[in-house]
Design an enzyme around this catalytic site. Structure first.
Site, PDB file in Angstrom:
ATOM      1  N   ARG A  81       1.135  -0.972  -0.097  1.00  0.00           N
ATOM      2  CA  ARG A  81       0.030   0.446   0.168  1.00  0.00           C
ATOM      3  C   ARG A  81       0.927   1.202   0.165  1.00  0.00           C
ATOM      4  O   ARG A  81       0.707   2.393  -0.476  1.00  0.00           O
ATOM      5  CB  ARG A  81      -1.175   0.037   1.154  1.00  0.00           C
ATOM      6  CG  ARG A  81      -2.202  -0.869   0.973  1.00  0.00           C
ATOM      7  CD  ARG A  81      -2.976  -0.977   2.447  1.00  0.00           C
ATOM      8  NE  ARG A  81      -3.584   0.366   1.995  1.00  0.00           N
ATOM      9  CZ  ARG A  81      -4.831   0.753   3.359  1.00  0.00           C
ATOM     10  NH1 ARG A  81      -4.890   0.138   4.139  1.00  0.00           N
ATOM     11  NH2 ARG A  81      -4.829   1.560   3.038  1.00  0.00           N
ATOM     12  N   HIS A 132      -7.659   7.955  11.130  1.00  0.00           N
ATOM     13  CA  HIS A 132      -6.478   6.931  10.846  1.00  0.00           C
ATOM     14  C   HIS A 132      -5.366   6.802  10.671  1.00  0.00           C
ATOM     15  O   HIS A 132      -4.527   5.624  10.116  1.00  0.00           O
ATOM     16  CB  HIS A 132      -6.821   5.619   9.805  1.00  0.00           C
ATOM     17  CG  HIS A 132      -8.598   6.287  10.065  1.00  0.00           C
ATOM     18  ND1 HIS A 132      -9.917   5.436   9.428  1.00  0.00           N
ATOM     19  CD2 HIS A 132      -9.706   6.121  10.930  1.00  0.00           C
ATOM     20  CE1 HIS A 132     -10.971   5.009   9.912  1.00  0.00           C
ATOM     21  NE2 HIS A 132     -10.652   6.161  10.626  1.00  0.00           N
ATOM     22  N   CYS A 201      12.477  -1.599  15.442  1.00  0.00           N
ATOM     23  CA  CYS A 201      12.609  -0.307  16.351  1.00  0.00           C
ATOM     24  C   CYS A 201      14.410   0.256  16.541  1.00  0.00           C
ATOM     25  O   CYS A 201      14.941  -0.451  17.553  1.00  0.00           O
ATOM     26  CB  CYS A 201      11.988  -0.526  17.413  1.00  0.00           C
ATOM     27  SG  CYS A 201      11.947   0.721  18.639  1.00  0.00           S
TER      28      CYS A 201
END
Ligand code: APR
Length: 327
Positions: A81, A132, A201
């Site tokens: 996406r 969102h 991370c």
């Protein structure tokens, strides 16, 4: 040039006049945006045709449970996406709304879209609330780590998430010879990815990074909700809410239509599908403009925004066309 001037009208004249008359008088205006806004930029919507990614219902992949069960698959979906959103360009509807925000300072846009196209159309940041989140924010999925990186456009975010390509012509060595495969198609094989392939991370060095979007079952960003609440509470009246390219089925976003109505707002729906009206239905003072938002918005907002000027993306298209033609 994204001008609507020479095009035939796409909305009934009487509705256009009454809407524009109301828009002229309106100061307190809201817009609620959904995936249909970006449909004519080539991005699929969630419900109806295009709502399947491989064999998965797109909404089923957008949950914390799906991420913990198969982070590799969920990252493949989001990496795809991100890639498609970066390849897409804002369309005239994005530009028309950005222009309205510049002309009417008290216009606030509530977007459910995470594709980054409104920001890329230079929609003023302070009047655009991303309900969102964004595909281009990434954050740590570890509960105890608060790492958040905004505007990460690295594509792919890690090498393992690159879209697979096929060699179209084995006799050619140029970059043109390889073609991206459409991994939304279940017949195109994708690798199984595990923890070691996925982005980690940089802060806690333990947790996996995850897309900075709001998944089903999660809270909307607190600051965004506070800002909207402050805007709503500021005055007793809201003049207008435009509900654009959304099935208005996902809450709390869809609830803003009734909040606005309760403060006197008239509702204008812009949608391809006549049946996609908010849960409270249509009032006789409402407008329903049926069709493509990219065609309708520049027209119905034209009395305030004028004709849309040449857009940066349109200019880039023209330049590319010239380069291609002369090369
Ligand atoms: N112009 C206007 N409307 C359109 C167009 C278009 N070109 N193409 C499609 N639509 C309409 C469809 O008729 C439908 O009503 O856009 C709407 C898209 O609805 P959804 O797919 O349900 O998308 P959205 O309303 O944005 O979904 C809300 O659900 O899955 C979650 O988090 C996701 O933000 C998303 C939320």
């Amino acid at each position: 040039m994204t001008s609507s001037s020479n095009r035939p009208s796409v909305v009934p004249q009487q509705d256009l006049e009454s809407f524009q008359d109301h828009l002229n008088k309106s100061t307190r205006i809201l817009a609620l945006l959904g995936a249909g806004l970006s449909a004519s930029s080539g991005l699929p919507t969630f419900r109806g045709a295009g709502g399947l990614w491989r064999t998965h219902d797109a909404t089923q992949l957008a949950t914390p449970g799906a991420f913990s069960a198969d982070p590799g698959l969920v990252w493949q979906f989001y990496s795809y996406r991100r890639h498609m959103a970066l390849k897409a360009k804002p369309n005239p509807a994005h530009y028309a709304l950005a222009e309205l925000a510049k002309k009417k300072e008290t216009f606030l846009t509530l977007s459910q879209n995470v594709d980054g196209l409104s920001p890329r159309a230079n929609h003023p940041e302070e009047s655009l609330k991303l309900l969102h989140g964004s595909l281009f924010d990434v954050k740590c999925s570890d509960f105890f780590c608060n790492y958040l990186e905004k505007n990460n456009y690295t594509d792919p975010i890690v090498p393992a998430l690159a879209i697979p390509t096929s060699e179209e012509d084995p006799t050619t060595t140029s970059a043109l010879a390889s073609r991206e495969l459409d991994i939304a198609d279940e017949n195109v094989p994708i690798p199984e990815l595990s923890y070691k392939h996925l982005p980690k991370c940089p802060k806690c060095k333990r947790g996996l990074l995850r897309p900075g979007v709001v998944w089903f079952g999660e809270m909307l960003p607190e600051k965004v909700l506070d800002d909207i609440e402050e805007w709503i509470q500021k005055e007793n009246k809201i003049d207008l809410i435009m509900v654009i390219g959304t099935s208005a089925k996902v809450y709390p976003a869809a609830g803003f239509v009734d909040r606005a109505r309760a403060k006197g707002a008239r509702v204008a729906i812009i949608n391809m599908d006549k049946n996609d009206v908010p849960a409270s239905g249509l009032d006789k003072r409402d407008w329903f403009f049926q069709g493509d938002a990219a065609r309708i918005l520049p027209e119905i907002l034209s009395n305030v925004i004028g004709e849309l000027k040449e857009t940066p993306d349109a200019a880039a298209d023209a330049d590319n066309a010239v380069t291609e033609a002369s090369s």
